[in-house]
Design a protein around this motif. Structure first.
Motif, mmCIF file in Angstrom:
data_model
loop_
_atom_site.group_PDB
_atom_site.id
_atom_site.type_symbol
_atom_site.label_atom_id
_atom_site.label_comp_id
_atom_site.label_asym_id
_atom_site.label_seq_id
_atom_site.Cartn_x
_atom_site.Cartn_y
_atom_site.Cartn_z
ATOM 1 N N PHE A 185 40.111 33.122 39.335
ATOM 2 C CA PHE A 185 40.621 34.381 39.914
ATOM 3 C C PHE A 185 41.261 34.169 41.117
ATOM 4 C CE2 PHE A 185 37.782 36.743 36.701
ATOM 5 C CZ PHE A 185 38.848 37.601 36.059
ATOM 6 N N ARG A 186 40.608 33.258 42.018
ATOM 7 C CA ARG A 186 41.029 32.798 43.237
ATOM 8 C C ARG A 186 42.392 32.112 43.076
ATOM 9 N NH1 ARG A 186 35.903 32.546 44.524
ATOM 10 N NH2 ARG A 186 35.077 33.918 46.022
ATOM 11 N N GLU A 187 42.425 31.353 42.169
ATOM 12 C CA GLU A 187 43.529 30.606 41.976
ATOM 13 C C GLU A 187 44.542 31.398 41.231
ATOM 14 O OE1 GLU A 187 44.859 26.318 39.434
ATOM 15 O OE2 GLU A 187 42.668 26.620 40.150
ATOM 16 N N LEU A 188 44.328 32.390 40.529
ATOM 17 C CA LEU A 188 45.390 33.207 39.804
ATOM 18 C C LEU A 188 45.976 33.961 41.123
ATOM 19 C CD1 LEU A 188 46.390 34.264 37.404
ATOM 20 C CD2 LEU A 188 44.655 36.019 37.231
ATOM 21 N N GLY A 189 45.297 34.181 42.338
ATOM 22 C CA GLY A 189 45.954 34.829 43.411
ATOM 23 C C GLY A 189 45.680 36.298 43.439
ATOM 24 N N PRO A 190 46.146 36.991 44.394
ATOM 25 C CA PRO A 190 45.676 38.228 44.736
ATOM 26 C C PRO A 190 46.052 39.152 43.411
ATOM 27 C CG PRO A 190 47.096 37.778 46.445
ATOM 28 C CD PRO A 190 46.824 36.267 45.808
ATOM 29 N N ALA A 191 45.172 40.070 42.990
ATOM 30 C CA ALA A 191 45.502 40.889 41.922
ATOM 31 C C ALA A 191 45.472 42.415 42.209
ATOM 32 C CB ALA A 191 44.780 40.516 40.628
ATOM 33 N N GLY A 192 46.303 43.102 41.975
ATOM 34 C CA GLY A 192 46.065 44.524 42.425
ATOM 35 C C GLY A 192 46.573 44.978 43.807
ATOM 36 N N PRO A 193 46.212 45.961 44.413
ATOM 37 C CA PRO A 193 46.523 46.136 45.862
ATOM 38 C C PRO A 193 46.283 44.946 46.987
ATOM 39 C CG PRO A 193 44.947 47.757 44.877
ATOM 40 C CD PRO A 193 44.831 46.734 44.024
ATOM 41 N N GLN A 194 47.259 44.956 47.913
ATOM 42 C CA GLN A 194 47.261 43.748 48.959
ATOM 43 C C GLN A 194 45.674 43.907 49.529
ATOM 44 O OE1 GLN A 194 48.623 41.442 49.611
ATOM 45 N NE2 GLN A 194 50.686 41.841 48.936
ATOM 46 N N GLY A 195 45.012 42.919 49.960
ATOM 47 C CA GLY A 195 43.787 42.560 50.731
ATOM 48 C C GLY A 195 42.657 42.320 49.779
ATOM 49 N N ARG A 196 42.849 42.544 48.435
ATOM 50 C CA ARG A 196 41.586 41.866 47.680
ATOM 51 C C ARG A 196 40.285 42.381 47.853
ATOM 52 N NH1 ARG A 196 41.892 35.776 46.694
ATOM 53 N NH2 ARG A 196 41.710 35.672 48.939
ATOM 54 N N GLN A 197 40.160 43.615 48.703
ATOM 55 C CA GLN A 197 38.987 44.230 48.652
ATOM 56 C C GLN A 197 38.526 45.260 47.468
ATOM 57 O OE1 GLN A 197 37.079 43.639 51.220
ATOM 58 N NE2 GLN A 197 38.651 42.196 51.724
ATOM 59 N N GLY A 198 37.114 45.290 47.378
ATOM 60 C CA GLY A 198 36.563 46.191 46.333
ATOM 61 C C GLY A 198 36.801 45.516 44.941
ATOM 62 N N PRO A 199 37.453 46.143 44.062
ATOM 63 C CA PRO A 199 37.418 45.663 42.580
ATOM 64 C C PRO A 199 38.335 44.634 42.261
ATOM 65 C CG PRO A 199 38.544 47.833 42.737
ATOM 66 C CD PRO A 199 37.971 47.481 43.953
ATOM 67 N N TRP A 200 39.184 44.277 43.291
ATOM 68 C CA TRP A 200 40.176 43.286 43.379
ATOM 69 C C TRP A 200 39.773 41.769 43.782
ATOM 70 C CZ3 TRP A 200 43.188 44.823 39.906
ATOM 71 C CH2 TRP A 200 43.668 46.050 39.691
ATOM 72 N N ASP A 201 38.580 41.978 44.312
ATOM 73 C CA ASP A 201 37.914 40.669 44.881
ATOM 74 C C ASP A 201 37.565 39.711 43.538
ATOM 75 O OD1 ASP A 201 36.388 39.412 47.396
ATOM 76 O OD2 ASP A 201 34.980 39.534 45.347
ATOM 77 N N PRO A 202 37.986 38.499 44.002
ATOM 78 C CA PRO A 202 37.657 37.507 42.807
ATOM 79 C C PRO A 202 36.208 37.332 42.318
ATOM 80 C CG PRO A 202 39.105 36.425 44.463
ATOM 81 C CD PRO A 202 38.753 37.952 45.154
ATOM 82 N N ASP A 203 35.142 37.460 43.352
ATOM 83 C CA ASP A 203 33.807 37.656 42.665
ATOM 84 C C ASP A 203 33.579 38.910 41.927
ATOM 85 O OD1 ASP A 203 33.083 35.138 43.992
ATOM 86 O OD2 ASP A 203 32.962 36.322 46.025
ATOM 87 N N ASP A 204 34.159 39.995 42.389
ATOM 88 C CA ASP A 204 34.026 41.192 41.360
ATOM 89 C C ASP A 204 34.873 41.247 40.129
ATOM 90 O OD1 ASP A 204 32.687 42.107 43.358
ATOM 91 O OD2 ASP A 204 34.223 43.705 44.405
ATOM 92 N N LEU A 205 36.025 40.251 40.062
ATOM 93 C CA LEU A 205 36.646 40.296 39.006
ATOM 94 C C LEU A 205 35.732 39.639 37.940
ATOM 95 C CD1 LEU A 205 40.178 39.975 40.456
ATOM 96 C CD2 LEU A 205 39.406 41.847 38.979
ATOM 97 N N ALA A 206 35.153 38.470 38.585
ATOM 98 C CA ALA A 206 34.214 37.286 37.868
ATOM 99 C C ALA A 206 33.049 38.399 37.047
ATOM 100 C CB ALA A 206 33.883 36.321 38.710
ATOM 101 N N LEU A 207 32.698 39.157 38.066
ATOM 102 C CA LEU A 207 31.555 39.774 37.683
ATOM 103 C C LEU A 207 31.847 40.810 36.396
ATOM 104 C CD1 LEU A 207 28.569 40.596 38.248
ATOM 105 C CD2 LEU A 207 29.182 42.181 39.890
ATOM 106 N N THR A 208 33.056 41.595 36.503
ATOM 107 C CA THR A 208 33.382 42.390 35.502
ATOM 108 C C THR A 208 33.810 41.400 34.153
ATOM 109 O OG1 THR A 208 34.878 43.847 37.091
ATOM 110 C CG2 THR A 208 35.333 43.708 34.871
ATOM 111 N N LEU A 209 34.324 40.351 34.261
ATOM 112 C CA LEU A 209 34.378 39.464 32.977
ATOM 113 C C LEU A 209 33.396 39.104 32.314
ATOM 114 C CD1 LEU A 209 36.505 37.986 31.229
ATOM 115 C CD2 LEU A 209 36.223 36.143 32.910
ATOM 116 N N VAL A 210 32.217 38.629 33.304
ATOM 117 C CA VAL A 210 30.934 38.200 32.395
ATOM 118 C C VAL A 210 30.156 39.192 32.315
ATOM 119 C CG1 VAL A 210 28.930 37.127 32.938
ATOM 120 C CG2 VAL A 210 31.010 36.030 33.833
ATOM 121 N N ALA A 211 30.302 40.431 32.875
ATOM 122 C CA ALA A 211 29.658 41.748 32.424
ATOM 123 C C ALA A 211 30.274 42.128 30.916
ATOM 124 C CB ALA A 211 29.456 42.771 33.521
ATOM 125 N N GLY A 212 31.386 42.124 30.924
ATOM 126 C CA GLY A 212 32.072 42.514 29.684
ATOM 127 C C GLY A 212 31.478 41.481 28.388
#
Length: 188
Positions: A126-153
């Motif tokens: 996700f970090r390599e993919l680059g920032p997704a969603g709103p600028q700043g990558r805070q909250g649900p757009w943080d790469p660690d949070d996206l990874a958590l969403t993927l693995v939780a799925g």
């Protein structure tokens, strides 16, 4: 070690004996006792197998040039194991859940380390993919949070496929995860 991983996944830690492992490995039980003095040593061997499998899978995926394709390849690999997941659940997830219930509190952190390894790999993608969603990558757009969403799925679809003995859940939810990955727009 592969036999230990298979039998522990299929039967669970508490129901598995060293004789079960010997039978699956097609070796005399004395050979198993020679290498593994306790069931905990067998569990560690199984966790080592899970780690080796994860490293082999992510190593293959790392050959793909695009991080989104790597993440999608991971989801496709999970869906490819839908029959096993429907019968026994996620190998590492079910082992982590079982070990977390033991009164002695041993080995659960080692199972968690395998899952952490997967989360860290996904976060790097996700970090390599680059920032997704709103600028700043805070909250649900943080790469660690996206990874958590993927693995939780994955854990959720694996658990439900197992609980309902329905591998089609893996197909449907895997397709949903693939669509979600496609929907993450990079702002680079």
């Amino acid at each position: 070690m592969a036999a230990a991983a298979r039998v522990l996944h299929e039967q669970g830690v508490e129901r598995t004996t060293l004789a079960d492992i010997a039978r699956e490995a097609d070796v005399p039980v004395g050979n198993v006792y020679y290498y593994f003095k306790t069931k905990d040593e067998l569990v560690r061997a199984a966790l080592s197998e899970h780690t080796a499998y994860l490293d082999e899978l992510t190593g293959r995926l790392d050959l793909l040039p695009d991080p989104r394709d790597r993440l999608k390849g991971l989801v496709e690999a999970w869906v490819g194991q839908r029959e096993v997941a429907a019968r026994y659940g996620c190998p590492t997830g079910t082992l982590a859940a079982e070990l977390g219930k033991r009164a002695d509190g041993t080995l659960d952190s080692e199972a968690g380390a395998v899952i952490r390894r997967l989360l860290d790999w996904a976060a790097r993608q996700f970090r390599e993919l680059g920032p997704a969603g709103p600028q700043g990558r805070q909250g649900p757009w943080d790469p660690d949070d996206l990874a958590l969403t993927l693995v939780a799925g994955y854990q959720g679809m694996s658990l439900l496929a197992h609980a309902l003995r329905d591998p089609e859940i893996m197909n449907r939810e895997g397709a949903r995860l693939l669509d979600w990955l496609d929907s993450l727009d990079s702002l680079d």
